[in-house]
Design an enzyme around this catalytic site. Structure first.
Site, PDB file in Angstrom:
ATOM      1  N   GLU A 297      82.704 -30.979 -53.027  1.00  0.00           N
ATOM      2  CA  GLU A 297      83.945 -31.156 -52.273  1.00  0.00           C
ATOM      3  C   GLU A 297      83.657 -31.421 -50.795  1.00  0.00           C
ATOM      4  O   GLU A 297      83.921 -30.588 -49.915  1.00  0.00           O
ATOM      5  CB  GLU A 297      84.823 -29.900 -52.414  1.00  0.00           C
TER       6      GLU A 297
ATOM      7  N   VAL B  71      81.191 -35.253 -57.472  1.00  0.00           N
ATOM      8  CA  VAL B  71      80.258 -34.661 -56.515  1.00  0.00           C
ATOM      9  C   VAL B  71      80.948 -33.526 -55.756  1.00  0.00           C
ATOM     10  O   VAL B  71      82.128 -33.249 -55.955  1.00  0.00           O
ATOM     11  CB  VAL B  71      79.703 -35.716 -55.526  1.00  0.00           C
TER      12      VAL B  71
ATOM     13  N   LYS C 149      81.910 -37.901 -50.778  1.00  0.00           N
ATOM     14  CA  LYS C 149      82.763 -38.617 -51.733  1.00  0.00           C
ATOM     15  C   LYS C 149      82.988 -40.065 -51.291  1.00  0.00           C
ATOM     16  O   LYS C 149      83.016 -40.978 -52.119  1.00  0.00           O
ATOM     17  CB  LYS C 149      84.093 -37.875 -51.918  1.00  0.00           C
TER      18      LYS C 149
ATOM     19  N   SER D  84      89.407 -30.923 -56.608  1.00  0.00           N
ATOM     20  CA  SER D  84      90.396 -29.871 -56.865  1.00  0.00           C
ATOM     21  C   SER D  84      91.300 -29.620 -55.672  1.00  0.00           C
ATOM     22  O   SER D  84      92.326 -28.946 -55.806  1.00  0.00           O
ATOM     23  CB  SER D  84      89.681 -28.566 -57.246  1.00  0.00           C
TER      24      SER D  84
ATOM     25  N   HIS E 241      91.470 -34.448 -62.283  1.00  0.00           N
ATOM     26  CA  HIS E 241      91.002 -33.082 -62.022  1.00  0.00           C
ATOM     27  C   HIS E 241      90.799 -32.322 -63.332  1.00  0.00           C
ATOM     28  O   HIS E 241      91.750 -31.943 -64.006  1.00  0.00           O
ATOM     29  CB  HIS E 241      92.025 -32.354 -61.134  1.00  0.00           C
TER      30      HIS E 241
END
Length: 334
Positions: A25, A23, A30, A52, A73
């Site tokens: 950032e 989902v 999260k 990321s 990632h």
């Protein structure tokens, strides 16, 4: 495709032994997704976050089983990019790491393993490439020349074009999230002046990147992309332009220096992972063999000397880290 089940129901996660969350950032989102999914999983299931930049240890605070929480990632476009960066949080178990390592190999990707840090290894170092491009633009250098310098350095595309692909608005969101996190922790961040470009491009001009219709480039339906004509108006020449060869050096040194910092801090676990990650993760000049190999080829002592010269001219981001000073003194290489 027959093996893929699309669903909007969390209950369908029942029985999964590995989850990859991807989902937006946003720390709160999260956390919500983590708790929603974990409620359906067995005690030994592994939960991976495809983030990321957000530190895994912090994200794992929302988990009931932080030993099973890990970063996975992927790189965009996922169907073409070979690298997967596996990030271990402070409590990630060896079992979770082994399971995810096997998973990455099974989907025919190339894994590297790194330790937790904001931006980890790849995003942290990759960011120096596109940020150096915007720094050069902020200084009034010709945007076309900047793009040519990036490609001449061996990068797959120029830094401004790559910024558009990643998303200028996403970079702004990440910067804003970083500011909030650091403020909450009572810390401050020393940001370079050209970071203001994110606000100018996104907030003032609505230039969020390619996915949002345009950023540093225009994307006409009936022709090839081209640099946004207003860039020269917004960032006019200021004095002498940076020599072309020096542009290339700044682009390469920014990435190599940050890689050395990551190695010094133990974020990246080996020289091989640093080199492989840079080539396969964001396309660092393959003929140079990777970011740390670039320092070897340049000569560590000569690299330190040139870094100091660049730092005197352009700021502390080019200061050589202690590990390079020690290596130069002892005649060592990566």
């Amino acid at each position: 495709l027959e093996r893929i089940t699309a669903t909007d129901a969390a209950d369908d996660l029942e029985g999964c032994d590995l989850i990859v969350e991807a989902v937006f950032e946003n720390r709160e989102l999260k956390a919500k997704v983590t708790q929603e999914a974990e409620a359906r999983l067995s005690d030994d299931a592994v939960f991976g976050s495809n983030t990321s930049t957000l530190p895994i240890t912090g994200l794992a605070e929302a988990s009931a089983r932080p030993a099973n929480f890990i970063g996975i990632h992927f790189f965009s476009p996922v169907d073409r990019m070979r690298l997967v960066e596996i990030i271990c949080g402070e409590q990630t178990s060896d079992r979770a790491l082994a399971k995810v390592f096997d998973y990455v190999l099974k989907i025919r990707k190339t894994p590297i393993v790194v330790n937790d840090s904001r931006g980890f290894y790849t995003s942290r170092v990759f960011g120096t490439y596109i940020n150096e491009g915007t720094a050069l633009l902020w200084e009034g250098n010709n945007p076309h020349t900047i793009e040519v310098a990036g490609r001449k350095a061996g990068m797959p595309v120029g830094p401004l074009a790559l910024y558009d692909e990643v998303g200028i608005s996403l970079a702004k969101h990440i910067r804003d999230q970083t500011r909030r996190d650091l403020e909450a922790a009572g810390e401050t961040i020393d940001e370079p002046p050209h970071i203001e470009m994110l606000d100018i491009m996104v907030t003032e001009h609505g230039r969020g990147g390619r996915a949002e219709g345009g950023g540093f480039y225009e994307y006409p339906e009936d022709g090839p992309k081209h640099l946004w004509p207003k860039l020269r108006e917004m960032f006019p020449p200021r004095g002498d332009a940076v020599p072309f060869d020096e542009m290339i050096e700044r682009i390469m040194f920014a990435q190599a220096i940050e890689s050395a910092r990551c190695f010094q801090e133990g974020v990246v676990r080996s020289v091989a992972d640093a080199n492989i990650g840079s080539v396969f993760g964001w396309g660092f000049a393959p003929f140079k063999g990777g970011t740390l190999q670039y320092i070897n080829d340049y000569g560590v002592e000569q690299f330190v000397e040139r870094s100091r010269e660049l730092a005197d001219s352009y700021g502390p981001r080019f200061d050589p880290p202690d590990i390079l000073l020690k290596m130069a003194k002892n005649g060592e290489k990566f």
